[in-house]
Design a protein around this motif. Structure first.
Motif, PDB file in Angstrom:
ATOM      1  N   LEU A 160      63.132  26.039  40.158  1.00  0.00           N
ATOM      2  CA  LEU A 160      62.801  27.227  40.949  1.00  0.00           C
ATOM      3  C   LEU A 160      63.760  27.391  42.129  1.00  0.00           C
ATOM      4  O   LEU A 160      64.235  28.514  42.407  1.00  0.00           O
ATOM      5  N   VAL A 163      67.082  28.618  40.825  1.00  0.00           N
ATOM      6  CA  VAL A 163      66.996  30.019  40.402  1.00  0.00           C
ATOM      7  C   VAL A 163      67.074  30.943  41.616  1.00  0.00           C
ATOM      8  O   VAL A 163      67.769  31.970  41.604  1.00  0.00           O
ATOM      9  N   GLY A 176      72.073  29.214  36.741  1.00  0.00           N
ATOM     10  CA  GLY A 176      70.799  29.909  36.777  1.00  0.00           C
ATOM     11  C   GLY A 176      70.061  29.827  35.459  1.00  0.00           C
ATOM     12  O   GLY A 176      68.832  29.678  35.434  1.00  0.00           O
ATOM     13  N   THR A 177      70.790  29.893  34.368  1.00  0.00           N
ATOM     14  CA  THR A 177      70.160  29.813  33.042  1.00  0.00           C
ATOM     15  C   THR A 177      69.545  28.434  32.804  1.00  0.00           C
ATOM     16  O   THR A 177      68.400  28.315  32.359  1.00  0.00           O
ATOM     17  N   THR A 180      66.479  27.935  34.932  1.00  0.00           N
ATOM     18  CA  THR A 180      65.314  28.647  34.390  1.00  0.00           C
ATOM     19  C   THR A 180      64.670  27.863  33.265  1.00  0.00           C
ATOM     20  O   THR A 180      63.435  27.730  33.199  1.00  0.00           O
TER      21      THR A 180
END
Length: 321
Positions: A160, A163, A176-177, A180
């Motif tokens: 989190l 992200v 970011g991927t 997640t």
């Protein structure tokens, strides 16, 4: 009976005020001491106040015949004077006076930087609390519980955070991927396994969803550490207000005694408020945020059948010869 080195022993009263550790847990005193040490100094944030505390506590330890409990309390504040001085030097604050000595951070201008540092330090303490919880579980022969109840939260929180920060920090899209995916796996583990003792999958999933809702309390925990910035700023600004009043009155020579009185009484009052606030809020961060992640307590004190003497002082050193 708790056994710690000289530095950590000064912080045992913090553990005792909450609850002594149970026999299958750990003594949290060595773990809380460095954080309390750091946070207290950050909330005082003035080298002048820290120096007064250092000299006063040092004199009491050296010259006064103190009983064991009072001596430990004075040593507690003697140690805490050191980070107060260090953070005061970092802030360039010496009784909130402008002495031309630059600090690494200017609280009135770099408050966002100080806020970020406060939240980062808080995150380190919270994650460390989870690590202690995992250690206790593994030591007690429950390694899978550490996976279900600790690793899952590490994955959720770390994912989190990444992200949320990927965009502002300009991180590659792949970061970011991955974050997640890690976050979703961690959340799934919490939903499926955190209420694993419930009967039936319905109760298990419902309990897991409720536990996942605890993510909101984690957000509150991180925000709580903003008090490290807020209290340091408030102490400095109150000191500056007293300096301003003393300077305005002291422009006339015959009012200099009143200006000196305002300076001394004002900073004495501000020092008292700063010490009280720093102690209370450091306790709050310890008991609510830090202990809430791993510590249960429930132990009973060992009674050595030794009365507190009125005229004699016993050594703290235990001998069994």
């Amino acid at each position: 009976m708790l056994k710690n080195n000289k530095f950590n022993s000064a912080f045992t009263n913090i553990t005792k005020m909450y609850s002594l550790p149970s026999y299958d847990s750990v003594d949290p005193t060595p773990m809380l001491a460095p954080f309390y040490f750091l946070f207290f100094g950050m909330m005082i944030g003035d080298a002048g106040y820290g120096l007064l505390l250092f000299l006063g506590a040092g004199y009491a330890l050296k010259k006064m015949n103190l009983k064991s409990g009072m001596k430990n309390m004075v040593r507690f504040f003697f140690y805490l004077s050191i980070p107060s001085i260090i953070w005061g030097i970092i802030y360039g604050s010496y009784f909130s006076l402008e002495l031309g000595i630059p600090g690494l951070l200017n609280p009135s201008e770099d408050f966002m930087t100080i806020l970020i540092i406060s939240v980062i330090l808080g995150g380190i303490q919270l994650f460390f609390g989870l690590a202690i919880k995992a250690y206790v579980m593994i030591r007690n022969g429950q390694p899978m519980d550490a996976v279900y109840d600790v690793l899952s939260w590490y994955m959720t929180l770390t994912g989190l955070i990444l992200v949320l920060l990927a965009g502002p920090l300009g991180l590659p899209a792949i970061v970011g991927t991955i974050a997640t995916v890690v976050m979703v796996i961690g959340m799934s583990m919490i939903v499926i396994f955190s209420a694993r003792e419930s009967l039936g999958w319905g109760g298990r999933i419902a309990g897991g969803v409720y536990n996942l809702y605890g993510l909101s309390s984690w957000v509150g925990d991180f925000v709580s550490y903003s008090r490290l910035m807020a209290l340091g700023l408030s102490s400095g600004f109150i000191g500056m207000a007293f300096n301003l009043m003393a300077n305005m009155i002291g422009k006339s020579w015959y009012l200099l005694p009143f200006a000196a009185l305002i300076f001394l009484v004002g900073h004495g009052f501000n020092l008292f408020l700063s010490l009280l606030s720093a102690d209370v809020h450091a306790l709050r961060l310890t008991y609510v945020e830090f202990f809430g992640k791993f510590y249960e307590g429930g132990g009973k004190p060992f009674n050595k059948l030794k009365k507190d003497p009125k005229y004699l002082t016993f050594s703290e050193t235990e001998t069994y010869e």
